[in-house]
Design a protein around this motif. Structure first.
Motif, PDB file in Angstrom:
ATOM      1  N   UNK A   1       2.198  -4.052 -12.028  1.00 26.20           N
ATOM      2  CA  UNK A   1       1.362  -5.401 -11.693  1.00 26.20           C
ATOM      3  C   UNK A   1       0.911  -6.107 -11.943  1.00 26.20           C
TER       4      UNK A   1
ATOM      5  N   UNK B   1       3.584   1.552  -9.735  1.00 29.43           N
ATOM      6  CA  UNK B   1       3.109   1.572  -9.005  1.00 29.43           C
ATOM      7  C   UNK B   1       3.849   0.686  -7.728  1.00 29.43           C
TER       8      UNK B   1
ATOM      9  N   UNK C   1       4.690  -1.729  -5.378  1.00 30.93           N
ATOM     10  CA  UNK C   1       4.795  -3.191  -5.326  1.00 30.93           C
ATOM     11  C   UNK C   1       4.976  -3.603  -6.705  1.00 30.93           C
TER      12      UNK C   1
ATOM     13  N   UNK D   1      -0.354   3.602  -6.669  1.00 31.32           N
ATOM     14  CA  UNK D   1      -0.184   2.706  -6.067  1.00 31.32           C
ATOM     15  C   UNK D   1      -2.163   2.689  -4.713  1.00 31.32           C
ATOM     16  N   UNK D   2      -1.535   1.227  -4.433  1.00 30.87           N
ATOM     17  CA  UNK D   2      -2.201   0.793  -2.881  1.00 30.87           C
ATOM     18  C   UNK D   2      -2.528   1.158  -2.239  1.00 30.87           C
TER      19      UNK D   2
END
Lengths: 738, 142
Positions: B13, B64, B66, B94-95
């Motif tokens: 995103x 990802x 989120x 992802x973070x």
């Protein structure tokens, strides 16, 4: 005319009348009518019949003066004597006082005129006559006696040798008389009696020699039988003298008293046994006579008092116990007829004392019998028990936990079916809200209003197995959470110790949800803050590569992205700061009209409202609320901005603001005709940094902020939307209390 | 060795992150095509009809977790439950380093879980390793 009157008139010429002569006769004279009733009695009769006055005999039937057994024969005789003849016999006379005497009776019939009269003369018996009669009677008696007697008659000469023994000794000891006669008395008496026997004989002999009177004597001792055994006998012994009064020896009767002795021994043994029990038991048995003097003092309890048995006998109880007014008082009362049971402390030794007055046959109190039972240890134990009971009772009542004691209730088949509440403490009602004044003895189903006794399985298991059990539970009938510990307090009994933990439970769940919120928050923060960092570091790297490779076109883009990410980060940090301040920095709540807040907010947003040609309508006068005015303005600002921001392609954005009462609360709403929100996002839009449209401005913190402010005010917020393009309505409540 | 370029579906995103990822993958000496989709909705559309040949079936998916409009886990569940595409290796990128995310991802059959390093050097190294491993060494499901 009576004879006495006739006699009275007869003058004998020497100055004395005939009556005087009759009175001086040694015989008693009675003149009776033909019917036997006494007409006259001379003065001698006074002595015979021991009367004050002879006239009392008048009109008495003379036969009544005779012994009842002799009346009939005398009466018969009377029928057979003719005129002027007479009849004599020795008869027994009965005095009016009931005593009797023997005398000569002479009866004659006198018929001086035509009226027959009976003349009765009563004379003393001569000594010989008396002796003969007595002898005759004695012989009769003795014959009777000896014929039936098992007793042995014996006589000893002055040297203590048998001169006679009756044949009954054969029955008694098995000896023929000839075997005994001539033997020495000591030959038949066991050695142990010889000394005392000899002493006794000497004493009596000496008395006799001094001319003192020696009375008959009864002795008990043993004699040998022919078979060698010893037998208990009783003898009655009298000294014998000849006509000159010279001592000739002893004679007497001996009889078998084995049976009596056995009884005596048995009695003595029983007595000994009682004495032993009494002297060892921790009791004192005592008797105090009517004057307060100890007559008896026995028992093992005396040792504790430092007394020997009978030590106080002869002493006055009032003296011995003068320092114990209680005891003196009790003795006095018991001697006054009261039955008492008292507890008394004597020298720190505690006695339970029973006093019982003893009555004579004439119902007079002669003494009191008492029994004192030492109960020092028992009393101390009782005292300790009372203290301990008090201690536990205090603990029970002052415990902050509710405590209830129960008994299982079984059905006819012996299956536990219910339990009954025996006792509860004060805290019970605090934790349950149940009134405890009428609770004791009631069934659980009755108290809790349930069809099944609550937690029956758990409780009965504990009561039966004895294993304690603790748990936390929600109890629907009381709508409370409880922590309950169940312990077995005896067979089929159990106690519950419990606490209403509803408040704690609610706090716990509140804490849990706060923790979850915090977790979500840190998760969000770490993700959302890291994201721009990744961008910044990434494009710095890219920038280096681009510079190195001389890729000029990308450089500007790299820098723009770095800048944007840095800005984003600043925004995020500012928003987070603001969010964290909600609930920490609080402006004091004020009563304010919600419409006023909304008006002010619209005023503030006038610029963007007019830019977008949106129409904002306030539908009704909203109620006054008690809120943090600044924060509430932020709520409206965010919600109005959102409504404008997501107007979508709407050419005539319409925003309606108002409130409706619902279930006692005021529900505020803001309705728009914008793009709407799909049902699946109705929850997540309130999440931190959640943005449905990544291209829209802002960090996505707005609704989180709104949500947080509403929560701080104790309200709720939610969104209603039929879907995309259908517009959305945000609704929230603010409780009045705030 | 391989027929045609390797198709990678990147579901990310954040446009900046997407740019970083794509540039790093482009630097790999392996022919590939990255199809970037920036929200979950589009993913469903992309993966609905690979039979029609409208969109090439990817050899692997970079996802990802989120996503703003749909949770990455939801996308993962969708992919792994759908016949024909569930064999495609899904690499979570992802973070988030949250344990819950890792557990959820593997729970729904993610093939690999990678956290984006903040440090660019490491970021680049990760994507290089990832690229060689998944694009070169790893055998594609048939």
């Amino acid at each position: 005319m009576s004879l006495s009157a006739a006699f009275g008139q007869l003058d004998l010429g020497n100055g004395s009348s005939l009556l005087t002569i009759l009175d001086s006769l040694p015989q008693g004279l009675l003149l009776c009518g033909a019917n036997g009733a006494i007409i006259y009695a001379n003065t001698r009769c006074k002595e015979f019949f021991q009367l004050q006055d002879v006239s009392v005999l008048q009109n008495t039937l003379f036969l009544e003066l005779l012994d009842a057994d002799e009346r009939q024969s005398i009466s018969d005789k009377l029928q057979h004597i003719s005129d002027w003849s007479s009849f004599s016999c020795i008869s027994t006379f009965v005095r009016p006082d009931g005593s009797s005497f023997r005398g000569k009776l002479n009866l004659s019939i006198a018929d001086p005129a035509d009226t027959p009269q009976i003349l009765v003369s009563i004379g003393d018996l001569t000594e010989q006559e008396s002796a003969a009669i007595k002898l005759n009677e004695d012989i009769k008696k003795y014959r009777l006696l000896t014929e039936n007697m098992k007793d042995v008659i014996w006589s000893l000469d002055k040297d203590m040798r048998f001169t006679y023994i009756s044949p009954s000794d054969k029955l008694l000891r098995g000896y023929e008389a000839h075997e005994v006669i001539g033997t020495f008395i000591f030959d038949i008496i066991p050695q142990e009696y010889h000394l005392s026997f000899q002493t006794l004989i000497e004493e009596r002999r000496n008395k006799i020699l001094k001319g003192e009177k020696v009375e008959s004597m009864v002795l008990e001792f043993e004699v040998y039988c022919k078979d060698g055994s010893a037998m208990w006998i009783e003898i009655m012994s009298n000294p014998v003298f000849d006509e000159e009064g010279v001592f000739k020896g002893f004679q007497g009767v001996a009889r078998d008293i084995r049976q009596r002795k056995e009884m005596e021994f048995a009695l003595r043994e029983t007595d000994e046994r009682y004495r032993m029990v009494v002297s060892n038991a921790p009791i004192v048995l005592f008797e105090i006579d009517a004057k307060g003097i100890f007559r008896l003092s026995e028992g093992g309890g005396l040792r504790k008092l430092g007394l020997k048995p009978a030590q106080v006998v002869g002493l006055s109880a009032f003296d011995v116990y003068r320092d114990y007014p209680d005891i003196c008082n009790h003795v006095r009362r018991a001697l006054g007829g009261e039955i008492l049971h008292e507890k008394t402390n004597v020298n720190d030794i505690i006695f339970d004392i029973y006093y019982h007055p003893v009555l004579s046959k004439r119902k007079k109190i002669t003494s009191l019998i008492g029994i004192a039972i030492e109960i020092t240890d028992k009393d101390k134990a009782e005292q300790l028990l009372i203290e301990s009971e008090e201690k536990f009772r205090t603990l029970f009542e002052s415990m902050s936990e509710g405590v209830a004691l129960h008994d299982l209730v079984f059905n006819a088949q012996g299956k536990p079916v219910n339990y009954v509440i025996n006792e509860v403490n004060q805290s019970y009602s605090i934790h349950t809200g149940i009134d405890i004044s009428n609770i004791k003895g009631k069934l659980a189903t009755e108290v809790y209003g349930t069809s099944e006794p609550p937690y029956f399985k758990e409780f009965s298991d504990v009561a039966i197995t004895g294993k304690p059990f603790s748990y936390e539970t929600y109890f629907p009938p009381l709508e409370r959470y409880f922590r309950i510990s169940v312990v077995c307090t005896g067979k089929n009994r159990f106690a519950t110790v419990f606490e209403d933990i509803t408040v704690a439970k609610n706090r716990e769940s509140e804490l849990k949800s706060k923790n979850e919120e915090l977790e979500r928050f840190t998760y969000t923060v770490s993700h959302d803050l890291r994201s721009p960092l990744v961008t910044i570091k990434g494009f710095v790297g890219m920038l280096q590569q681009d510079i190195a490779s001389g890729n000029i076109e990308e450089i500007a883009d790299d820098i723009r992205r770095i800048n944007q990410a840095a800005d984003k980060m600043t925004d995020l940090l500012n928003d987070l700061l603001e969010l964290s301040q909600i609930g920490r920095i609080i402006n004091p709540p004020v009563h304010v009209s919600m419409k006023e807040i909304v008006d002010d907010t619209i005023e503030l947003l006038n610029g963007i409202i007019s830019d977008t040609k949106a129409e904002v309508r306030i539908i009704n006068d909203m109620p006054t609320v008690c809120v943090d005015k600044k924060r509430m303005a932020e709520v409206w600002q965010n919600l109005i901005e959102n409504a404008i921001k997501f107007k979508s392609s709407q050419q005539n954005p319409l925003i309606e603001i108002g409130s409706v009462p619902d279930h006692g609360e005021n529900v505020f709403f803001i309705r728009d005709n914008g793009q709407g929100i799909d049902a699946k996002y109705h929850e997540s839009i309130f999440g931190l940094f959640n943005k449905l449209d990544t291209k829209s401005a802002g960090t996505g913190i707005g609704l989180s902020l709104v949500c947080r402010i509403i929560e701080i005010h104790g309200g709720r917020i939610w969104v209603e939307s039929e879907g995309e393009g259908k517009g959305a309505t945000f609704k929230f409540t603010i409780p009045d209390k705030h | 060795m391989r027929e045609g370029p390797f198709h990678i579906l990147l579901i990310e995103d954040n446009p900046d992150h997407a740019q970083l990822i794509m540039r790093n993958i482009r630097n790999l000496k392996i022919p590939n095509v990255v199809h970037h989709i920036d929200d979950g909705e589009a993913v469903f559309n992309y993966l609905q009809g690979p039979e029609e040949g409208k969109d090439p079936k990817p050899g692997s998916i970079l996802l990802d977790l989120r996503q703003p409009r749909i949770d990455g886990i939801e996308v993962l569940k969708f992919i792994k439950s759908k016949a024909g595409i569930k064999q495609i290796p899904v690499i979570i990128l992802t973070t988030s380093e949250a344990e819950r995310d890792i557990a959820d991802a593997y729970g729904y059959n993610a093939n690999s879980y990678l956290a984006k390093p903040v440090d660019f050097g490491k970021f680049a190294e990760l994507l290089e390793t990832l690229g060689y491993y998944w694009l070169y060494w790893n055998k594609k499901p048939i």
